[in-house]
Design a protein around this motif. Structure first.
Motif, short mmCIF file in Angstrom:
data_model
loop_
_atom_site.label_atom_id
_atom_site.label_comp_id
_atom_site.label_asym_id
_atom_site.label_seq_id
_atom_site.Cartn_x
_atom_site.Cartn_y
_atom_site.Cartn_z
N GLY A 217 44.96 42.55 45.48
CA GLY A 217 44.88 42.28 46.90
C GLY A 217 43.70 42.98 47.54
N SER A 218 43.49 42.71 48.81
CA SER A 218 42.34 43.27 49.49
C SER A 218 42.76 43.98 50.77
CB SER A 218 41.34 42.14 49.79
OG SER A 218 41.07 42.05 51.16
N ARG B 172 42.69 44.77 57.84
CA ARG B 172 43.17 43.45 57.45
C ARG B 172 43.64 43.53 56.00
NH1 ARG B 172 41.63 38.72 59.82
NH2 ARG B 172 39.88 39.75 60.85
N SER C 242 45.30 41.70 52.82
CA SER C 242 45.53 40.35 52.33
C SER C 242 46.08 40.37 50.91
CB SER C 242 44.22 39.54 52.32
OG SER C 242 43.53 39.73 53.52
N ASN C 243 47.15 39.67 50.71
CA ASN C 243 47.76 39.45 49.39
C ASN C 243 47.93 40.74 48.59
OD1 ASN C 243 45.62 36.99 49.94
ND2 ASN C 243 47.70 36.33 49.39
N LYS D 183 40.78 45.39 54.07
CA LYS D 183 39.48 45.51 54.76
C LYS D 183 39.67 46.38 55.99
CE LYS D 183 36.93 41.51 53.27
NZ LYS D 183 37.76 40.39 52.77
N ASP E 143 52.67 40.46 47.34
CA ASP E 143 51.91 39.48 48.11
C ASP E 143 52.15 39.63 49.61
OD1 ASP E 143 50.10 37.54 48.44
OD2 ASP E 143 51.30 35.91 47.60
N GLN F 46 47.78 42.31 59.63
CA GLN F 46 46.66 43.01 60.26
C GLN F 46 47.16 44.13 61.15
OE1 GLN F 46 46.06 39.25 61.48
NE2 GLN F 46 45.66 38.99 59.30
N GLU G 129 35.55 46.54 52.39
CA GLU G 129 36.64 46.39 51.44
C GLU G 129 36.94 47.76 50.83
OE1 GLU G 129 38.55 43.58 50.47
OE2 GLU G 129 39.60 45.24 49.52
N SER H 234 50.54 40.21 53.43
CA SER H 234 49.34 40.12 54.27
C SER H 234 49.69 40.40 55.72
CB SER H 234 48.72 38.71 54.20
OG SER H 234 48.49 38.34 52.87
N THR I 272 40.80 43.41 65.18
CA THR I 272 41.51 43.85 63.98
C THR I 272 40.85 45.09 63.40
OG1 THR I 272 42.13 41.58 63.52
CG2 THR I 272 42.26 43.12 61.70
#
Lengths: 348, 337
Positions: free
Chosen positions: A72-73, A8, A10-11, A75, A35, A39, A84, A37, A5
């Motif tokens: 959200g994140s 990434r 997320s949310n 990465k 929201d 990869q 991050e 998510s 990956t």
């Protein structure tokens, strides 16, 4: 292609405030991305498809903080470590931008009309202080040849080029810093078909030459099919299905995907089961999305649960790569693209 | 001589624009015909003259820079031939044809609707003008038309302004307006290009349905061969102002003869097809700097010296299938003679 990956997400959320009245009070939010998510894997082309207003461009911009995400994140893997990027400061962000670049839809407005090709393509090198001016010019010449332009174009200005050539300039600029990931936002939508094919082929060649990873945002499902390895389908700010190309076209698991496949023009007279599936209505406003499943207002299979409970994105039976957000994924037997493209070749 | 069903005949039409770079030929000797109730698709890339062709059909070529320099368009009004190209573009006779007999819809419905009038007022204007209806009847008819094109709550939405309509709904309103006087010919210039695919499917289906209802002929202009293939009976391929190939839909897709048509078909990504796209090198020539000989020769994989020297003739492949290419003559015609 590895399965490692690279990014990434997320949310991820991006809400734009709606301001009203003289005091510009916030009266509500447009939930452009709600929201989400997913990869992006090293070396792949991830296609992102959906109708206008579904949030695909906002997603593409939020993940590299061209627009600041609301929550959200994100990465990003650097030297084996996931970092991050939403916490990055200015210096870190600048370093990150070397790795991720963007190609925009409209080659007429994404280039500065007062900058020559040399200035446009060398600007990222200048900003990141790479090489002397002479070295930079050499590098620009090399880049122009890589994207199929000539060194004689060096001192020309955007208005002297055709749409396809301008898109090549935009690609040369994106390549200048030798990025790992390029986000192409509707990069071929404004081009004529013959030129579109040139640019799609160029993008594929560059990918194998430089080992690039692409996130390819488009509304045209045939283009998405041609260029992508995996595909994310968005509807009203949410992901409704994630699948490999094969899975998506052969075995769609969300009614919206089925509707999209059924709407693709195929250029031939359809017969019997091949009849187009027509989706009624239009996309609801993202400022006021319907409760439950956001697609229930147009879904031919909607039941009570769809109006009340929001489905989550879950793996479709027996395939870890294939996810869909629908209460009835397992029950429904959706038609594949090939069911829709049964044609009459008798000439009648 | 003429077929009983004939609706339109375009003969050797040439539309020119006078620009600072000199005279450009946007439409260069185009001939074709349409029968009542038939759908003809014109396909080509930007700058091939397809939009100018569509404007010429209704004498809407922007003046004073543009004008029809040569050739004729004959429209059969209940069997009686009217030479449109002889009519004054702003005259009474032409205005009586437009709207009533022939109508047009455009690509971008937002720019072709007037933002300061309600949708209803704009449809009613057409009806008052052409059908001499009074306000009450015109309004009734406007609501009927909106219902027919699938606008929900038509009675209420007839009072709304264009900005309150979504893109697909605006295009429906445009279609309602164009069809309100039941024209015999509809010219549709890229009517679905600005729309999303699910909406595009709705609009294409709607057009086909309405067409069957009132037996109207449609001249459908698009850059997208696949959309053309969904709707057209016959296809005209244009390149730099020329018609390079004309054939029934099946022949264009199964048996294309012109190298440009073949390249176009090979350049479209098709779902499930994995091989590399065939791209056409270069780009459409500027209309003010056309190459000698065949306009496609500089990009053509099969171009010969003759192609670079002489304008190709139009050859007949079989009934209704013509191609403007020297290669076809070399291969087929010479062989048999």
């Amino acid at each position: 292609m590895s399965t490692e990956t690279l990014m990434r997400v997320s949310n991820l959320k991006k809400y734009f405030p709606i301001r009203k009245g003289v005091l510009r009070r916030v009266a509500g939010h447009v939930k452009a991305v709600d929201d989400v998510s997913f990869q992006i894997r090293q070396g792949e082309t991830l296609g992102m498809v959906g109708e206008s207003g579904c949030g695909k461009s906002t997603t593409g911009r939020s993940i590299i903080r061209l627009i600041e995400p609301t929550a959200g994140s994100v990465k990003y893997r650097t030297a084996g470590q996931e970092e991050e990027i939403t916490h990055f400061n200015k210096t870190q962000m600048k370093a990150f931008r070397q790795r991720v670049q963007m190609v925009f839809q409209d080659p007429f407005s994404s280039l500065d009309p007062r900058m020559s090709v040399r200035d446009t393509v060398s600007e990222p090198l200048f900003v990141h202080r790479m090489g002397s001016q002479k070295e930079r010019t050499e590098q620009v010449k090399e880049l122009l040849q890589t994207v199929g332009l000539s060194v004689t174009h060096l001192n020309r200005f955007p208005h002297q080029f055709s749409g396809g050539q301008r898109q090549r300039i935009g690609i040369a600029r994106a390549l200048a810093l030798r990025p790992e990931l390029i986000i192409c936002d509707e990069a071929v939508s404004a081009l004529d078909v013959s030129v579109q094919a040139q640019i799609l082929n160029l993008l594929q060649d560059l990918q194998s030459e430089f080992g690039l990873t692409y996130m390819f945002i488009a509304h045209d499902l045939s283009v998405i099919d041609y260029i992508s390895d995996r595909i994310v389908v968005m509807y009203l700010g949410k992901i409704v299905e994630v699948a490999t190309k094969q899975q998506l076209y052969d075995n769609p698991s969300h009614p919206y995907t089925e509707a999209l496949l059924g709407a693709i023009p195929i250029g031939e007279k359809r017969v019997g089961e091949g009849k187009r599936l027509l989706l009624g209505g239009t996309v609801p406003s993202p400022a006021n999305p319907p409760p439950g499943c956001t697609f229930h207002t147009r879904c031919p299979y909607a039941a009570d649960i769809c109006r009340q409970k929001e489905p989550v994105l879950e793996s479709v039976a027996n395939s870890g790569d294939h996810q869909a957000a629908c209460h009835f994924t397992t029950e429904l037997e959706l038609k594949s693209f090939y069911d829709f493209s049964q044609v009459d070749r008798s000439g009648a | 001589m003429t077929e009983p069903n004939r609706l339109v005949e375009v003969n050797d039409l040439e539309v020119v624009f006078d620009t600072v770079e000199g005279r450009t030929h946007a439409v260069n000797g185009v001939s074709f015909s349409m029968d009542a109730g038939e759908t003809v698709g014109i396909v080509g890339e930007s700058g091939c003259g397809k939009s100018v062709m569509s404007l010429a059909m209704l004498q809407l070529v922007p003046r004073p820079h543009g004008k029809i320099a040569r050739g004729s368009i004959i429209y059969y009004q209940r069997g009686k031939a009217v030479e449109i190209t002889k009519l004054n573009p702003t005259g009474k006779a032409m205005r009586a044809l437009r709207g009533n007999e022939m109508a047009m819809i455009f690509q971008e419905p937002m720019t072709s609707l007037n933002p300061v009038y309600t949708i209803g007022e704009q449809i009613m204007e057409v009806l008052r003008l052409h059908q001499k209806m009074d306000n009450t009847r015109a309004k009734q008819r406007a609501i009927e038309m909106l219902e027919k094109v699938g606008v929900p709550d038509a009675a209420q939405r007839v009072e709304e302004y264009p900005h309150q309509f979504s893109g697909g709904m605006r295009q429906r309103a445009m279609i309602a307006m164009a069809l309100s006087c039941t024209p015999n010919l509809l010219v549709a210039d890229e009517p679905t290009t600005a729309l999303d695919v699910t909406i595009e499917a709705q609009i294409l289906e709607l057009l086909a349905e309405l067409q069957r209802d009132i037996n109207m002929a449609v001249l459908f202009i698009s850059h997208d061969l696949k959309v053309i293939g969904e709707i057209a009976d016959r296809v005209i391929v244009m390149y730099a102002g020329w018609v390079v190939e004309e054939a029934m839909r099946e022949d264009i897709f199964q048996n294309p003869q012109h190298p440009y048509t073949r390249s176009l078909l090979a350049a479209i990504p098709r779902i499930g097809r994995r091989e590399r796209l065939v791209s056409i090198p270069g780009r459409v020539p500027s209309l003010s700097q056309l190459p000698p000989g065949c306009f496609f020769a500089p990009r053509c994989p099969a171009a010969t010296d003759q192609c670079r020297r002489e304008e190709p003739q139009v050859f007949t492949v079989n009934q209704g299938h013509t191609v403007k290419c020297w290669n076809y003559w070399d291969k087929e015609v010479q062989k048999t003679s």
